[in-house]
Design an enzyme around this catalytic site. Structure first.
Site, PDB file in Angstrom:
ATOM      1  N   TRP A  96       0.871  -1.186   0.000  1.00  0.00           N
ATOM      2  CA  TRP A  96       0.000   0.000   0.000  1.00  0.00           C
ATOM      3  C   TRP A  96       0.899   1.225   0.000  1.00  0.00           C
ATOM      4  CZ3 TRP A  96      -0.345   3.819   3.935  1.00  0.00           C
ATOM      5  CH2 TRP A  96      -1.236   4.862   3.603  1.00  0.00           C
ATOM      6  N   GLU A 130      -3.151  -2.947  -2.294  1.00  0.00           N
ATOM      7  CA  GLU A 130      -4.295  -2.349  -1.586  1.00  0.00           C
ATOM      8  C   GLU A 130      -4.600  -0.968  -2.151  1.00  0.00           C
ATOM      9  OE1 GLU A 130      -3.419  -1.636   2.557  1.00  0.00           O
ATOM     10  OE2 GLU A 130      -5.498  -1.163   3.070  1.00  0.00           O
ATOM     11  N   LYS A 170      -6.865   2.727  -2.318  1.00  0.00           N
ATOM     12  CA  LYS A 170      -7.464   3.666  -1.356  1.00  0.00           C
ATOM     13  C   LYS A 170      -8.019   4.871  -2.102  1.00  0.00           C
ATOM     14  CE  LYS A 170      -6.568   5.915   3.057  1.00  0.00           C
ATOM     15  NZ  LYS A 170      -5.656   6.070   4.186  1.00  0.00           N
ATOM     16  N   ASP A 192      -9.557  -2.970   1.603  1.00  0.00           N
ATOM     17  CA  ASP A 192      -9.706  -2.454   2.961  1.00  0.00           C
ATOM     18  C   ASP A 192     -11.074  -1.781   2.967  1.00  0.00           C
ATOM     19  OD1 ASP A 192      -9.730  -0.326   4.965  1.00  0.00           O
ATOM     20  OD2 ASP A 192      -7.609  -0.748   5.304  1.00  0.00           O
ATOM     21  N   HIS A 208     -11.659   2.011   2.607  1.00  0.00           N
ATOM     22  CA  HIS A 208     -10.996   2.709   1.506  1.00  0.00           C
ATOM     23  C   HIS A 208     -11.875   2.986   0.299  1.00  0.00           C
ATOM     24  CE1 HIS A 208      -6.569   1.722   2.725  1.00  0.00           C
ATOM     25  NE2 HIS A 208      -7.249   2.298   3.688  1.00  0.00           N
ATOM     26  N   HIS A 212      -8.529  -6.179   4.478  1.00  0.00           N
ATOM     27  CA  HIS A 212      -8.220  -5.466   5.706  1.00  0.00           C
ATOM     28  C   HIS A 212      -9.557  -5.155   6.334  1.00  0.00           C
ATOM     29  CE1 HIS A 212      -3.885  -3.734   5.261  1.00  0.00           C
ATOM     30  NE2 HIS A 212      -3.908  -5.022   5.460  1.00  0.00           N
ATOM     31  N   ASP A 247     -12.866   8.769   7.869  1.00  0.00           N
ATOM     32  CA  ASP A 247     -11.703   8.091   8.425  1.00  0.00           C
ATOM     33  C   ASP A 247     -11.862   6.580   8.293  1.00  0.00           C
ATOM     34  OD1 ASP A 247      -9.310   7.761   9.613  1.00  0.00           O
ATOM     35  OD2 ASP A 247     -10.027   8.035  11.659  1.00  0.00           O
ATOM     36  N   ASP A 283      -9.933   3.949   9.886  1.00  0.00           N
ATOM     37  CA  ASP A 283      -9.268   2.986  10.754  1.00  0.00           C
ATOM     38  C   ASP A 283      -9.768   2.885  12.190  1.00  0.00           C
ATOM     39  OD1 ASP A 283      -7.269   1.804   8.952  1.00  0.00           O
ATOM     40  OD2 ASP A 283      -6.637   3.874   8.729  1.00  0.00           O
ATOM     41  N   ASP A 326      -7.061  -4.265  10.548  1.00  0.00           N
ATOM     42  CA  ASP A 326      -6.288  -3.032  10.308  1.00  0.00           C
ATOM     43  C   ASP A 326      -7.010  -1.834  10.915  1.00  0.00           C
ATOM     44  OD1 ASP A 326      -4.623  -1.031   9.410  1.00  0.00           O
ATOM     45  OD2 ASP A 326      -5.315  -1.095   7.332  1.00  0.00           O
TER      46      ASP A 326
HETATM   47  C1  RNT Z   1      -3.858   2.834   5.197  1.00  0.00           C
HETATM   48  C2  RNT Z   1      -3.952   1.396   4.843  1.00  0.00           C
HETATM   49  C3  RNT Z   1      -2.816   0.544   5.297  1.00  0.00           C
HETATM   50  C4  RNT Z   1      -2.336   0.892   6.678  1.00  0.00           C
HETATM   51  C5  RNT Z   1      -1.323  -0.053   7.231  1.00  0.00           C
HETATM   52  C6  RNT Z   1      -0.642   0.500   8.411  1.00  0.00           C
HETATM   53  O1  RNT Z   1      -4.975   3.531   4.921  1.00  0.00           O
HETATM   54  O2  RNT Z   1      -5.150   0.873   5.312  1.00  0.00           O
HETATM   55  O3  RNT Z   1      -3.168  -0.785   5.196  1.00  0.00           O
HETATM   56  O4  RNT Z   1      -3.389   0.982   7.582  1.00  0.00           O
HETATM   57  O5  RNT Z   1      -0.460  -0.429   6.239  1.00  0.00           O
HETATM   58 ZN    ZN Z   2      -5.480  -1.228   5.174  1.00  0.00          ZN
END
Ligand code: RNT
Ligand code: ZN
Length: 412
Positions: free
Chosen positions: A181, A222, A224, A255, A258, A282, A290, A292, A322
């Site tokens: 990523w 990955e 985003k 993820d 994302h 993820h 946001d 995470d 994640d």
């Molecule tokens: C960031 C991504 C990525 C990170 C990690 C730390 O938006 O989700 O995967 O969270 O690599």
């Molecule tokens: Zn991620």
């Protein structure tokens, strides 16, 4: 009759084999991300977190040494059931005796302590190159940088990580999922969306040009949609990543934080599974902009798990967590998220899925809706409690977490 036996009988009435569900669940690996324990700092450059991701909060007790992070991870492992993998980032390299290697020069030996940790606990290791929090990230760019020095540095980093991933796979005997990523992007409207993506493509080709064993290392990409400070354009967009992984025969990583807020990964999974042998996830929780937050047992987490189970894809989907929250006890954050993923998987395994699919095929959608609603009040909690008991994990984890906070974290 115990609560579990009663619950089991209730599930059996709708055609669900609880024992089979529990036996399946205990072997589903969840890759636990190491970076919840120290707010994604790591041990190499110790630069503050960059790359459009952020931890907020300064709850006391975060891990600042390998020993502390290892102790905290052990606590998390003890408080979570089932099979687990360790998910490491390259910035967690551990250097012995004042030695140092920059990201473009990392070697397997810099992860030997982690390897020992994983081996002693019978776990495989997943790995991530760290394309952020480093002086060589120039103008928010790494693999897509127009500066050849910068681009090459990060290509070398990718290659080193591929070698390390293969080492992990060989040493543990368990395949390693290596996820790429990059944070590259622009805060405001770019004039050229093409050139950075062309450079990213070239850089990835260069990284993947080194020989590696595709049965041992699953390289993922990955995507985003945006990050903090890179709101207008990301180089690694969904379309870029999908096309790239398809062309190269590597693995897509989704993820669920994302995408645009009304898009859901649960709906994407079946399409991905039709075109890819493996799909990596993820699991996180997006809140507005946001991506995470700590995973909870919310609708989307449950729906993602259902899609994996209904599509009979437990052995084709790499499940990893994640998220990073620095505003609450980090061990609790970790455990809550991992347990939520596992609860969602158990719920999915307890669905009378064949019966529901049949209702859909026969267009008996009225009955299907009622059946789906009925699922929500099934005695799931009793089955989960039994699962924890069989795994020798206490249901109550907050008291253990608070005791650990008092005895260990508060003294840091
Ligand atoms: C960031 C991504 C990525 C990170 C990690 C730390 O938006 O989700 O995967 O969270 O690599
Ligand atoms: Zn991620």
């Amino acid at each position: 009759m115990s609560r579990f036996d009663e619950a089991k009988a209730i599930y059996s009435k709708i055609g669900v084999d609880v024992e089979k569900a529990l036996n399946t669940l205990k072997d589903v690996p969840v890759a636990i991300h190491c970076w919840q324990g120290d707010d994604v700092v790591g041990f190499d450059s110790r630069e503050s977190l960059s790359g459009g991701i952020q931890t907020t909060g300064n709850y006391p007790g975060k891990a600042t040494t390998p020993e502390e992070l290892i102790a905290d991870l052990d606590k998390v492992l003890a408080l979570t059931p089932g099979k687990k993998k360790l998910n490491l980032h390259a910035c967690y390299a551990i250097f012995e005796d004042g030695e140092f290697a920059d990201r473009d020069a990392l070697q397997p030996k810099h992860f030997d302590r982690w390897l020992k940790f994983a081996k002693e606990r019978g776990m495989g290791i997943d790995f991530n190159p760290t394309f952020f929090s480093h002086a060589m990230v120039k103008d928010n760019l790494t693999l897509s940088s127009p500066d050849e020095n910068v681009r090459k540095f990060w290509v070398e980093h990718g290659k080193r990580c591929l070698e390390i991933s293969q080492y992990f796979a060989e040493e543990t005997g368990i395949p390693c999922v290596m996820n790429i990523w990059i944070p590259d992007g622009y805060k405001d409207i770019p004039a050229d969306r093409f050139a950075p993506r062309a450079r990213f493509k070239k850089s990835l080709d260069e990284i993947l040009s080194i020989p590696y064993d595709k049965s041992k290392v699953f390289v993922c990409l990955e995507s985003k949609v945006f990050g903090i400070g890179v709101e207008s354009y990301t180089v690694g967009s969904a379309e870029f990543c999908l096309n790239y992984v398809t062309q190269k025969g590597i693995t897509p990583l989704m993820d669920n934080g994302h995408y645009h807020p009304t898009e859901v990964v649960s709906d994407k999974l079946s399409s991905m599974l039709l075109f890819h042998d493996k799909v990596a996830l993820h699991v996180t929780r997006g809140v507005r902009w946001d991506s995470d937050h700590v995973v909870l047992l919310d609708d989307e987490t449950k729906e993602i798990a259902k899609e994996i189970v209904r599509n009979d894809a437990l052995d084709r989907v790499f499940i990893a967590t994640d998220y990073f929250d620095a505003s609450i006890n980090r061990i609790s954050a970790w455990v809550t998220g991992v347990r939520s993923v596992q609860k969602a998987l158990l719920m999915a395994l307890l669905e009378p899925s064949a019966e529901m699919k049949k209702l859909q095929e026969e267009n008996r959608l009225t009955e299907l809706m009622v059946m789906l609603e009925d699922q929500k009040t099934m005695p799931f909690g009793d089955i989960w409690a039994e699962y924890l008991k069989r795994e020798n994990v206490k249901e109550d984890y907050i008291s253990e977490v608070l005791a650990y906070e008092k005895e260990v974290l508060s003294k840091r």
